[in-house]
Design a protein around this motif. Sequence first.
Motif, PDB file in Angstrom:
ATOM      1  N   PRO A  63       0.816  -1.217   0.000  1.00  0.00           N
ATOM      2  CA  PRO A  63       0.000   0.000   0.000  1.00  0.00           C
ATOM      3  C   PRO A  63       0.848   1.264   0.000  1.00  0.00           C
ATOM      4  O   PRO A  63       2.020   1.265   0.384  1.00  0.00           O
ATOM      5  N   GLU A  64       0.230   2.344  -0.425  1.00  0.00           N
ATOM      6  CA  GLU A  64       0.890   3.644  -0.434  1.00  0.00           C
ATOM      7  C   GLU A  64       1.311   4.023   0.983  1.00  0.00           C
ATOM      8  O   GLU A  64       0.586   3.769   1.943  1.00  0.00           O
ATOM      9  N   TYR A  65       2.489   4.634   1.079  1.00  0.00           N
ATOM     10  CA  TYR A  65       3.048   5.121   2.338  1.00  0.00           C
ATOM     11  C   TYR A  65       3.361   4.002   3.332  1.00  0.00           C
ATOM     12  O   TYR A  65       3.443   4.240   4.524  1.00  0.00           O
ATOM     13  N   THR A  66       3.527   2.788   2.841  1.00  0.00           N
ATOM     14  CA  THR A  66       3.960   1.710   3.725  1.00  0.00           C
ATOM     15  C   THR A  66       5.342   1.995   4.284  1.00  0.00           C
ATOM     16  O   THR A  66       5.616   1.784   5.461  1.00  0.00           O
ATOM     17  N   VAL A  67       6.225   2.483   3.405  1.00  0.00           N
ATOM     18  CA  VAL A  67       7.593   2.778   3.793  1.00  0.00           C
ATOM     19  C   VAL A  67       7.870   4.253   3.551  1.00  0.00           C
ATOM     20  O   VAL A  67       7.708   4.739   2.432  1.00  0.00           O
TER      21      VAL A  67
END
Length: 309
Positions: A241-245
């Motif tokens: 998913p977006e903004y996982t890291v």
Amino acid sequence: MGRLHGYEVLLVLGSYWGRGYGGDAAVSQNIMDVPSSLPCPAEHDIFPCVCYASEDYIMDLDCSAVASEAELAQIFGAHFPFPQFRNFTITGNVNLKVLRAGVFGENSFEGIYVMYGDLEKVEEGAFFGSYSTATTMVLHHNKITSFPFQEIERFTNLRELRLNHNDIPEWQPMASKTLQRLHIGNNPFGSLPKDAFVAMPSLRKIFFLKTNLQKISSGTFSEIPDLWYVDISRNQLTHIPEYTVVLTGQKKCLYIHELQRHQNSRSSRNLRSVLLRRPDLPAQQPTDGGTGGGVASAAGDWRQTTAYR
């Protein structure tokens, strides 16, 4: 207590020599009474463990040859004139299954290395003497299924923890203000809670590869001020998913190679990594050429997300 210093040894030796005031004969007898192994414990008391002392009285202890848990307990029940060691090592031992609470007494270690053996359990309090001294704990390539994660925050100087290549069945809550490197891959976790790392604000490197991870939540690797290296490769991930890291350190490296693809899923086959940098910086394409594998890295602040062709 800190590391042993030379003047401390001389003071102790002086206490042996100063016992007799009856002339040269008394002094000579007292010199003969001085253990030749100082600052190490007497060799016959700790056999088959081996103590090594450098010229500046820094001690390392190797107990790789112990035959049983009972023998290990007996050894550390002996007299240790100086309990401050630099490194403690057990490697390649198939006899020890459990490190029991209090087994090392008040002896302290800076580096703890128990590797390549059949160790299955570490009880809480096994290394209580090292709460303020341990900087490195390496217990990789064992068979550990039980480890006192709740105790980690008591190690107030711990910088590196390696528990990779064990059989730890599930993630356990852990906290540390000082931990910088966490190697915990090659364990059959299967899942990872979103808040797994929030209580470890000093983390710089996280190795979570090959843990049977099938999904991951947005924000799992974010809000860690100095984090710059994350390895979640060789898992069963099909979507990140977006903004996982969110990596905010000066250097940045994200390993996500060998993402699992399902042949019947068009989106999974076309999964690729996209680096989203700050709006004021030009976009950078992933280093894997859009194949869903390889290493993603960038010079500026960036966030990792996924996209589909």
